[in-house]
Scaffold this motif. Structure first.
Motif, PDB file in Angstrom:
ATOM      1  N   ARG A 111       1.088  -0.921  -0.170  1.00 39.50           N
ATOM      2  CA  ARG A 111       0.061  -0.166  -0.027  1.00 39.50           C
ATOM      3  C   ARG A 111       0.780   0.969   0.024  1.00 39.50           C
ATOM      4  NH1 ARG A 111      -4.752  -2.291  -1.604  1.00 39.50           N
ATOM      5  NH2 ARG A 111      -5.486  -3.841   0.046  1.00 39.50           N
ATOM      6  N   ASP A 112       1.876   0.992   0.973  1.00 37.28           N
ATOM      7  CA  ASP A 112       3.108   2.297   0.747  1.00 37.28           C
ATOM      8  C   ASP A 112       3.698   2.600  -0.659  1.00 37.28           C
ATOM      9  OD1 ASP A 112       4.680   4.325   2.969  1.00 37.28           O
ATOM     10  OD2 ASP A 112       6.036   3.512   1.410  1.00 37.28           O
ATOM     11  N   ASN A 113       3.461   4.081  -1.392  1.00 36.87           N
ATOM     12  CA  ASN A 113       3.961   4.396  -2.724  1.00 36.87           C
ATOM     13  C   ASN A 113       5.233   3.951  -2.391  1.00 36.87           C
ATOM     14  OD1 ASN A 113       1.201   4.038  -3.534  1.00 36.87           O
ATOM     15  ND2 ASN A 113       1.213   6.870  -3.249  1.00 36.87           N
ATOM     16  N   GLY A 114       5.769   4.562  -1.187  1.00 37.82           N
ATOM     17  CA  GLY A 114       7.047   4.589  -1.806  1.00 37.82           C
ATOM     18  C   GLY A 114       7.935   2.569  -1.538  1.00 37.82           C
ATOM     19  N   GLU A 115       7.399   2.088  -1.033  1.00 38.01           N
ATOM     20  CA  GLU A 115       7.459   0.170  -1.037  1.00 38.01           C
ATOM     21  C   GLU A 115       7.006   0.281  -2.581  1.00 38.01           C
ATOM     22  OE1 GLU A 115       7.303  -3.211   1.439  1.00 38.01           O
ATOM     23  OE2 GLU A 115       5.441  -1.230   2.129  1.00 38.01           O
ATOM     24  N   LYS A 116       6.297   0.730  -3.209  1.00 39.63           N
ATOM     25  CA  LYS A 116       5.566   0.338  -3.952  1.00 39.63           C
ATOM     26  C   LYS A 116       6.995   0.726  -5.100  1.00 39.63           C
ATOM     27  CE  LYS A 116       0.972   0.168  -6.614  1.00 39.63           C
ATOM     28  NZ  LYS A 116      -0.207   0.070  -6.440  1.00 39.63           N
ATOM     29  N   ALA A 117       7.187   1.772  -5.020  1.00 42.39           N
ATOM     30  CA  ALA A 117       8.383   2.294  -6.394  1.00 42.39           C
ATOM     31  C   ALA A 117       9.590   1.064  -6.189  1.00 42.39           C
ATOM     32  CB  ALA A 117       8.272   3.531  -5.664  1.00 42.39           C
ATOM     33  N   ARG A 118      10.181   1.235  -5.285  1.00 42.98           N
ATOM     34  CA  ARG A 118      11.469   0.407  -5.050  1.00 42.98           C
ATOM     35  C   ARG A 118      10.647  -0.791  -5.478  1.00 42.98           C
ATOM     36  NH1 ARG A 118      11.064   3.091  -0.451  1.00 42.98           N
ATOM     37  NH2 ARG A 118      10.071   1.611   0.973  1.00 42.98           N
ATOM     38  N   ALA A 119       9.761  -1.137  -5.374  1.00 43.26           N
ATOM     39  CA  ALA A 119      10.223  -2.689  -5.850  1.00 43.26           C
ATOM     40  C   ALA A 119       9.813  -2.842  -7.535  1.00 43.26           C
ATOM     41  CB  ALA A 119       8.248  -3.231  -5.223  1.00 43.26           C
ATOM     42  N   LEU A 120       8.865  -2.265  -7.647  1.00 39.34           N
ATOM     43  CA  LEU A 120       8.698  -1.491  -9.414  1.00 39.34           C
ATOM     44  C   LEU A 120      10.142  -1.455  -9.759  1.00 39.34           C
ATOM     45  CD1 LEU A 120       5.531  -0.313  -9.457  1.00 39.34           C
ATOM     46  CD2 LEU A 120       6.383  -2.243 -10.588  1.00 39.34           C
ATOM     47  N   ASN A 121      10.695  -0.747  -8.853  1.00 36.64           N
ATOM     48  CA  ASN A 121      12.237  -0.059  -9.969  1.00 36.64           C
ATOM     49  C   ASN A 121      13.035  -0.801 -10.040  1.00 36.64           C
ATOM     50  OD1 ASN A 121      11.581   2.550 -10.300  1.00 36.64           O
ATOM     51  ND2 ASN A 121      11.972   3.161  -8.614  1.00 36.64           N
ATOM     52  N   ALA A 122      12.869  -2.299  -8.814  1.00 37.47           N
ATOM     53  CA  ALA A 122      14.363  -3.356  -8.386  1.00 37.47           C
ATOM     54  C   ALA A 122      13.435  -4.381  -9.775  1.00 37.47           C
ATOM     55  CB  ALA A 122      13.412  -3.964  -7.091  1.00 37.47           C
ATOM     56  N   LEU A 123      11.866  -4.771  -9.889  1.00 38.52           N
ATOM     57  CA  LEU A 123      11.705  -5.299 -11.900  1.00 38.52           C
ATOM     58  C   LEU A 123      12.500  -5.097 -12.771  1.00 38.52           C
ATOM     59  CD1 LEU A 123       8.253  -6.039  -9.651  1.00 38.52           C
ATOM     60  CD2 LEU A 123       9.539  -7.501 -10.738  1.00 38.52           C
ATOM     61  N   MET A 124      12.727  -3.832 -12.421  1.00 35.83           N
ATOM     62  CA  MET A 124      12.671  -2.658 -14.051  1.00 35.83           C
ATOM     63  C   MET A 124      14.437  -3.470 -13.958  1.00 35.83           C
ATOM     64  SD  MET A 124      10.628  -1.930 -16.394  1.00 35.83           S
ATOM     65  CE  MET A 124      11.249  -0.973 -17.289  1.00 35.83           C
ATOM     66  N   GLU A 125      15.012  -2.540 -12.998  1.00 36.29           N
ATOM     67  CA  GLU A 125      16.654  -3.433 -12.421  1.00 36.29           C
ATOM     68  C   GLU A 125      16.924  -4.614 -13.283  1.00 36.29           C
ATOM     69  OE1 GLU A 125      17.428  -2.111  -8.963  1.00 36.29           O
ATOM     70  OE2 GLU A 125      16.915   0.254  -9.196  1.00 36.29           O
ATOM     71  N   LYS A 126      16.856  -5.461 -12.766  1.00 36.68           N
ATOM     72  CA  LYS A 126      16.063  -6.703 -12.700  1.00 36.68           C
ATOM     73  C   LYS A 126      15.999  -7.294 -14.225  1.00 36.68           C
ATOM     74  CE  LYS A 126      15.380 -11.716 -11.966  1.00 36.68           C
ATOM     75  NZ  LYS A 126      13.758 -12.571 -11.276  1.00 36.68           N
ATOM     76  N   TYR A 127      14.788  -6.817 -15.414  1.00 36.40           N
ATOM     77  CA  TYR A 127      14.423  -7.825 -16.290  1.00 36.40           C
ATOM     78  C   TYR A 127      14.369  -6.513 -17.319  1.00 36.40           C
ATOM     79  CZ  TYR A 127      12.031 -10.789 -13.836  1.00 36.40           C
ATOM     80  OH  TYR A 127      11.421 -12.306 -13.681  1.00 36.40           O
TER      81      TYR A 127
END
Length: 211
Positions: A111-127
């Motif tokens: 729910r937290d937008n900060g954590e959400k952004a970090r997670a999506l950025n980590a996914l982008m860095e991986k893929y």
């Protein structure tokens, strides 16, 4: 998950390294009728959890909100070993080299937008390692268009069978069998995982495949 000790991945760091080297995992949740639902997902391990992005609505999300206890599994098929490697006619001797990690954990929607952004950025860095995109920030409206699932492990176990249970001469023998069946170029990725190299026209053991 019962593991033979010599086949267990003992290093948590190796488990995490393996997870983030793999393109997809499978998440299992329980539907309203008590059946497991298994879905393949892109994912990343970051900050002690598995993160996945998802459409904001769907059965898997409903399942997790109703029952957050989930399973998550990642595996790599390394090589099929035909039965005749081990016995001239006994089909039951066929085997497989593989690596796998199984997680039992608790799922939630981030729910937290900060954590959400970090997670999506980590996914982008991986893929998308080559870049070519703008990093997401917590204030961006696009964050509301996607759900992010977080799975915190309660139990995480890894298992691998890549020849480490064989004697060193027997591992070289199996490596030659794999080359004879697959061809050298196709066999090279398998040999690397087994700790075997083809050098100066011959097979050599470079290392023991420890995980």
């Amino acid at each position: 998950m019962q593991l033979v000790k010599k086949l267990e991945i003992k290093s948590r760091e190796k488990i995490i390294e393996f997870l983030n080297s793999q393109p997809a995992g499978r998440i299992a949740s329980i539907d309203r009728n008590g059946y497991p639902q298994v879905i393949p997902m892109n994912f990343v391990w970051a900050d002690g959890a598995i993160y996945m992005h998802s459409h904001p609505a769907g059965e898997k999300l409903d399942n997790m909100l109703r029952n957050p206890q989930v399973g998550f599994e990642v595996d790599q098929h390394v090589c099929f070993l035909p039965s005749y490697y081990f016995h001239p006619t006994d089909a039951s001797q066929a085997d497989t080299l593989y690596i796998s990690v199984v997680i039992k954990g608790t799922a939630s929607l981030v729910r937290d937008n900060g954590e959400k952004a970090r997670a999506l950025n980590a996914l982008m860095e991986k893929y998308q390692k080559e870049g070519g995109y703008e990093q997401l920030a917590p204030e961006m409206p696009v964050l509301q268009e996607v759900a992010v699932i977080k799975v915190v492990p309660d139990e995480m176990r890894g298992k691998y069978k890549v020849g480490q249970h064989w004697s060193r001469p027997y591992r070289l023998k199996m490596a030659q069998n794999i080359i004879d069946r697959e061809g050298l170029e196709n066999a090279k990725p398998v040999l690397a995982i087994m700790g075997v190299v083809f050098k100066d026209g011959r097979l050599e053991l470079e290392s023991d495949p420890e995980m």
